[in-house]
Design a protein around this motif. Sequence first.
Motif, PDB file in Angstrom:
ATOM      1  N   ARG A 131     -71.569  90.904  -8.368  1.00  0.00           N
ATOM      2  CA  ARG A 131     -70.870  91.976  -9.089  1.00  0.00           C
ATOM      3  C   ARG A 131     -71.664  93.276  -8.960  1.00  0.00           C
ATOM      4  O   ARG A 131     -71.088  94.352  -8.751  1.00  0.00           O
TER       5      ARG A 131
ATOM      6  N   ARG B  83     -65.983  82.229 -10.832  1.00  0.00           N
ATOM      7  CA  ARG B  83     -66.765  81.673 -11.937  1.00  0.00           C
ATOM      8  C   ARG B  83     -66.077  80.450 -12.551  1.00  0.00           C
ATOM      9  O   ARG B  83     -66.702  79.695 -13.297  1.00  0.00           O
TER      10      ARG B  83
ATOM     11  N   ALA C  85     -73.345  87.256 -11.039  1.00  0.00           N
ATOM     12  CA  ALA C  85     -73.800  88.532 -11.603  1.00  0.00           C
ATOM     13  C   ALA C  85     -74.372  89.433 -10.515  1.00  0.00           C
ATOM     14  O   ALA C  85     -74.149  90.656 -10.504  1.00  0.00           O
TER      15      ALA C  85
END
Length: 244
Positions: free
Chosen positions: A122, A233, A119
């Motif tokens: 990103r 992921r 996260a």
Amino acid sequence: MRKIAAIRGYHVLTTAIFVRMDTAAAVAREISISTSRQTVGENLYNELLAAIHAGRFEPGERINDVALARELGISRTPVREALQKLRTLGVVEAEPNRFTRVAVISPETVRDYTIVWGALMRALVDEIDAKVPAKTLRQMKQHATAFRNAVKSGDARKVALENFEFFTSLSTLTTNQPLYRTIESVQHVIRLGSVTLPDWVDIETLSKGQELLLDALTASDLKAAHKALDHLRLILIPGAKSRR
């Protein structure tokens, strides 16, 4: 899915162990304390962090501030400062009046930190809009090559180092200091935990993720960069219990 055997003879210490004074002495001999650009505490922090990642202090092994200060010929204050920073980073754990030791990172912790890391990365690529300087791309390519070579040689710590450096090259581009510090902390915990997993992560998926991310950043393609991070992921963490 190809996996490589874990390091032979390297075991996570699941119970507290006695302080090894010889470890403090051995590490101290390799530490060069300089105050030219850093405080003694900052210098020691960097040296101890390197020693932990190199395996000179093993997970679960106690670090005695008195012994370390004596071997280095410095006061306990900078030693305590360095250990506190390492504790904040997540690679050292302590209980008051009981122990200070190198953190034992469980597979579940590696998995959870990896989710957080995805996260954060990103957010980083969104900030820079997937635009990366040519110099940084060259650095990332060099680390990707070194990563693959380390895999071939079976050097687990080198694999962890080059993977860490690959993504660190990118994380230095953020101007958001809280984001940078959080990514740094998360990456150090993952790096420390990765070498004590019961088996290696899926190297093919990790290597492919690096390749996809490099291609996306070379093309400044934000959408493709998101897909590359989504691919990463998919990596399963060996030994991590599934959530119910």
